[in-house]
Design a protein around this motif. Sequence first.
Motif, PDB file in Angstrom:
ATOM      1  N   GLN A 186       0.838  -1.200   0.000  1.00 36.70           N
ATOM      2  CA  GLN A 186       0.000   0.000   0.000  1.00 36.70           C
ATOM      3  C   GLN A 186       0.875   1.253   0.000  1.00 36.70           C
ATOM      4  N   ASP A 189       2.334   2.024  -3.203  1.00 36.76           N
ATOM      5  CA  ASP A 189       1.320   2.631  -4.062  1.00 36.76           C
ATOM      6  C   ASP A 189       1.261   4.137  -3.880  1.00 36.76           C
ATOM      7  N   ARG A 425       1.673  -9.836  -6.101  1.00 36.93           N
ATOM      8  CA  ARG A 425       0.356  -9.516  -6.657  1.00 36.93           C
ATOM      9  C   ARG A 425      -0.429 -10.813  -6.755  1.00 36.93           C
TER      10      ARG A 425
END
Length: 670
Positions: A186, A189, A425
């Motif tokens: 996160q 990101d 992922r």
Amino acid sequence: MKPSRLRFKEFLARVRQGHLRGDRLVDPDAVQREFQRPFAGGPRHGRGASGPPHEFKYSRKYLFNEYALLLHGYYWAVGILLLVVLGSSLITLLPPFILKVCIDDIFVGKPLSLARLLPVGSLQSWIVASPKHGLLALVLILVAAEIMGVALSWLRVLAVQKLNYKLAANLRQRLHAHLSKLSLAQLADYRTGGIISRIMSDTDQIIGGIQNSIVTPAGAVVRMVLILIILISTNWKLFAVAAVLIPPLILVHLLIFRRLRPLWRNIQDDRSMLSSRVSDMYAGIRVVRSFRRSATELAEFGARQHTMVRKQYYTSILGRLLATGWAVFVPAIGIVILWYGGLLVLSHQLKVGDLVMFETYSIMLLGPITQMIDSMQAMQQNLGSLDRVCDVLSQPPDMPDKPGAVGVATVRGRFDLSHVTFGYRDDQKVLDDLNLEIPAGSTLAIVGPSGSGKTTLVNLIARFYDVRAGAILLDGRDIRDIRLAEFRKAFAMVMQDVFLFDGTIGENIAFGRRGATHDQIVQAARLANAEEFILAMDAGYESQIGERGNKLSGGQKQRISIARAILADPPILIMDEATSSLDSASERAIQSALDQLMKHRTTVVIAHRLSTVVGADAIAVLVDGRIVEYGNHRTLLAQNGMYHAMFTQQSHQSGDTLSDELNWTPVVRS
Ligand SMILES: Nc1ncnc2c1ncn2[C@@H]1O[C@H](COP(=O)(O)OP(=O)(O)OP(=O)(O)O)[C@@H](O)[C@H]1O
Ligand SMILES: [Mg+2]
């Protein structure tokens, strides 16, 4: 690279096509293109302040609720603030009224009729006795009002600022605390730039919203309503005539201002893009120079600056238009009032004082109206920031402790990995159904080609990520059932990409253990074979190592990070290419320290060098996320498989500089 004139033309076209939304100039395609263009290190904003604009994720109602929550516990402060604002609004309205009384009563020799309102009889008769007394009374009232006004504005400014500082600090703390619990994926990101802009500028924006949503409108509404009441009750016909001019003024203001704001924002985005390019360029200066990109970068920088200058000039023209609108309409209102009001005075329908008061109040009316418009528009930006912050705050924290999570009193350090499968992922399988046991106190070496998943495996063991399937057990207990803080306490890691903080050498070593004494730090540095170079530096342990340790060599950084691990002295040690940047002599010098360090604890080492691998209790050969061979040095050689192939290959190269490294590349896929 486009010339700046073309870029500016595109920009103008977007403005003309009306791609203005909120405080942004929006053209999704163009913005996307701009941000996907690769650059040394990539664009750094992430979804930060200047990231691609997005529609609000949350509804306005939700966001206003969030504001209310933010103020929770500060309601009394807001209440007092509103009272102060109300008080100062009333005081600003007083002077025109006093002037009117002077003109209509005092100056024509009448006694001050207002004195009749006074409860004290003797004072009343003194004031009424002569116009001079009346004048003095009015002047005194004005003086008192001035003093009150100054005091209240002090109170208002200080109260608002104190509230702002406190709220901003609270929000920053909350955001920081939350961000520190988010998963690494996160955070990647958001990117560093995005995180910084959220913690610093977005919080400031949000706090600005309190001014724009509460303080300014409250004061403006009070003044607006009072002025309207006074104007209409003085002479409604005059009001109707003058009011005709107000809507066009508001319209001009609204139209131009609505355009200006996104343009300002756009220029601000350009500026931050420029600054991030410059910072990228200097962070990667060696890459830029070695690939001879300095000139290109400079030209690009110049072109962008030119575009920005054009945009800035364009917005100044719009700004001038806005100012002109005001410069035309405000006197026009005054003229209309003078003309029509003058006719009313001549026909005895209006007193002179009323006319003067009317002029002043009608100009004063424009203030709160524009304040309302401007703060409503600024609110848009504040809400945008709140939206971004709410987005962060609503992310679930990474790996929260389970309700029944336990601590670990004494860690023996046995690991069991059963059927571990993992990918960063969903569609990726870096590790595939991996089974492995690491007995307490033993050393496991992981070898394998680059990209085979070695670092990933130790990331899982240290629980930087959770397995997708299977389980990792520490001393027989699933590591997900252990409180994370205590679990991490059992670890020290020497990572492949050493990270040092800007500070002194001593501080960086002491990062391994809270409250370490100077002697302990020196001892650790000595064991890591770092003492010699540290003492050779100008300030010894107090030497500054520069941003991310850029004043040190790769090998020196590694030795500091090894010293950090030695000082931490945990039951479990993970070393990912810990000695890869050291020459053979330095490596041998710390090898004994490392052997000593590994002796009492569970150690996982990743190494290309044989020296560490040969002595390990077990060696796992990892290829494409699977363990293809497992054993110790002797048994693996005897197996005559892949490990043997690597080993013999490097033996053939003896005398070569690579002689003591396992060289995987040519044989691995055979
Ligand atoms: N943060 C990440 N997000 C997505 N994929 C990743 C991430 N980190 C690593 N990978 C991918 O996982 C695979 C394994 O990477 P890993 O870093 O574990 O390799 P490694 O064996 O340590 O290689 P090396 O010897 O070069 O350090 C690689 O294909 C890599 O592209
Ligand atoms: Mg690695």
